[in-house]
Scaffold this active site. Sequence first.
Site, PDB file in Angstrom:
ATOM      1  N   HIS A 125       0.786  -1.248   0.000  1.00  0.00           N
ATOM      2  CA  HIS A 125       0.000   0.000   0.000  1.00  0.00           C
ATOM      3  C   HIS A 125       0.809   1.284   0.000  1.00  0.00           C
ATOM      4  O   HIS A 125       0.263   2.359  -0.233  1.00  0.00           O
ATOM      5  CB  HIS A 125      -0.974   0.059   1.189  1.00  0.00           C
ATOM      6  CG  HIS A 125      -1.741  -1.189   1.436  1.00  0.00           C
ATOM      7  ND1 HIS A 125      -2.550  -1.769   0.482  1.00  0.00           N
ATOM      8  CD2 HIS A 125      -1.823  -1.990   2.530  1.00  0.00           C
ATOM      9  CE1 HIS A 125      -3.101  -2.854   0.982  1.00  0.00           C
ATOM     10  NE2 HIS A 125      -2.673  -3.021   2.214  1.00  0.00           N
ATOM     11  N   ASP A 183       3.533  -8.473   1.008  1.00  0.00           N
ATOM     12  CA  ASP A 183       4.082  -9.290   2.098  1.00  0.00           C
ATOM     13  C   ASP A 183       3.148 -10.405   2.536  1.00  0.00           C
ATOM     14  O   ASP A 183       3.593 -11.509   2.843  1.00  0.00           O
ATOM     15  CB  ASP A 183       4.496  -8.421   3.282  1.00  0.00           C
ATOM     16  CG  ASP A 183       3.412  -7.479   3.772  1.00  0.00           C
ATOM     17  OD1 ASP A 183       2.264  -7.524   3.281  1.00  0.00           O
ATOM     18  OD2 ASP A 183       3.710  -6.665   4.666  1.00  0.00           O
TER      19      ASP A 183
END
Length: 489
Positions: free
Chosen positions: A79, A237
Site C-alpha cells: 500500500h 508481504d
Amino acid sequence: MLYIGVDLGTSAVKLLLMDEKGAIKKIVSKEYPLFFPHPGWSEQKPEDWFEQTMAGLKELVAECDKSQVAGISFGGQMHGLVILDKEDQVIRPAILWNDGRTGEETDYLNQVIGKDKLSEYTANIAFAGFTAPKLLWVKNKEPENFAKIEKIMLPKDYLAYKLSGVHCTDVSDASGMLLLDVKNRCWSEEMCEICGIRKEQLAQIFESYEVVGTLLPEIAQELGLPGNVKVIAGAGDNAAAAVGTGTVGDGMCNISLGTSGTIFISSRSFCVDSNNALHAFAHADGKYHLMGCMLSAASCNKWWMDDIIGTGDYATEQAAITKLGENHVFFLPYLMGERSPHNNPNARGTFIGMTMDTTRADMTQAVLEGVAFALRDSFEVARSLGIHIERTKICGGGAKSPLWKKIMANVLGIKVDMIESEEGPGYGGAILAAVGCGEFASVEEAADKLVKVVGTVEPDPELTVKYEERYQQFRQIYPACKELFDKII
C-alpha cells in the site's frame, strides 16, 4: 542453484538465501528509520530501502558461490505510495500502509464515489491505508508534487526497479492500491480517472512468479553476481508469506503475527463479501484470496513490553500468565486505527475491565488476547461466507511465542500448524524466484515440495468454550466506544 528472497518490512529489510531444496543458507537483516512527521502519519525514505537492501545483498552472498545465484524476488510491505519524477527520482518520502492521514480522501471515495462503485471497479472499498486515497491526498495537499509524478510505485517495486530498471508491479501487491480491477487483473480505467492519473503513470503488471528482467549491469557488478540473474516480480508481504507457509490452492488459511496482523484465506475462485469487510485480492499463485488485516498485532505487544512496562524479557512476562480464558481485562488493539473489519482510522487502543486486583500479567495477557479476538472478527466474516476453516498456518514474529499460538488456537477454535521456516515473506519471495527461474512448474508445486509442517497446536475444548464467552464480550466493546473514538481524535 540459489535464490534470494527480499522481505521489505516496516522496520527492516530481511534477505534470505535459499537453495533449490528449500534449505535456508543465510539470513541478513538491515534496519532503516521510520518517520512520524505528524500524529497518525507514517513515512520512510525509499532511498533508505535501496541502500540497506544493497548492503544486505552484499553480505548475503559474500561467502556463497555467486555463480549459483539464479534469481531474486520480493515480499514487501503493501500500500505504500512511492512517486517518481521524469528522472525517476523520488519526489517525496513514501507514505506507508499504517499512515492515517487520508480520512477526508477515504470518506470521499466511499461516500461520494460510493462503496458499490468502488467494489465494482476494484472488488474493494477505500481504506485509509490504501494507495489511491494517498494519491488523492497528494493531489489535494501537495499539488506541486502531484504535478511532478511520472511513475507511481509500491515499496518492493521500487527495489525491483532499482535492480532491474523495469517499472513493474505484481497482481497481489497492486490489489491493495484500490487502482486494480482485481477480478480481471488489470488497471481500472475508472479509478485512474477518479484519481486524476493516467495508466501510463502506473507500472507494468506481472504475475508474482513472472520474470520482469535481469539485474542491471552496474548492479550485478557491484554485487559480484552474474549479469543474467533474473528479477522476479514478487508479491505483497501477506501473499508472499502465504506462499512461504504453503497457503496456496483452495481454502487454505494463514495467520501472520507481524507488525500488522492478517488472516489470509486462499481461493481458486474470485469472491467478495457483501460488506467488503475483508479484502478481495489476487494471490501470488495466480488465483485469488480473501484477507482480513489489523494494523497493530505483534506491534501491540512490543509497545506494551518495550514502551510501557519497559522490559525486553518477553518470555518471563508471558510465563507469569496463568488465567487463560478467565481474564476480566480486555484490550482493543487499535493503536494505529483499524482496518478489517471496522475500517476506522479513528479507533484507538483501549484497556477496559481493570480493578484493584488487576495484575501486570492480566494486562499482558489482555494484549495477546486482544490481538487474537480482533483477528477472529475477520475470521467470523469468512465464516459468514460459508468458508469452513479447520486449521491454519502461522508466521511472523508473534508466532515464536508458544503462549500466543495457544491463545490463537483456542480463540479461533482451530488447529494451528507450525512450519519449519518462520521466514514467511522472505521465504515466499525465494520460492517465487525459484518458480520464475523454472525450478518448479507452479507456485503450488513449489509450496507442496518445500513447505513442511513441524508441529500443531490443538485447541482445548474446555478452553475454547471459555474463550467463546470472552470473545462475545470483546465484540461488544468496539461498538460501545466507536462514537467516543470519533470525538477524541
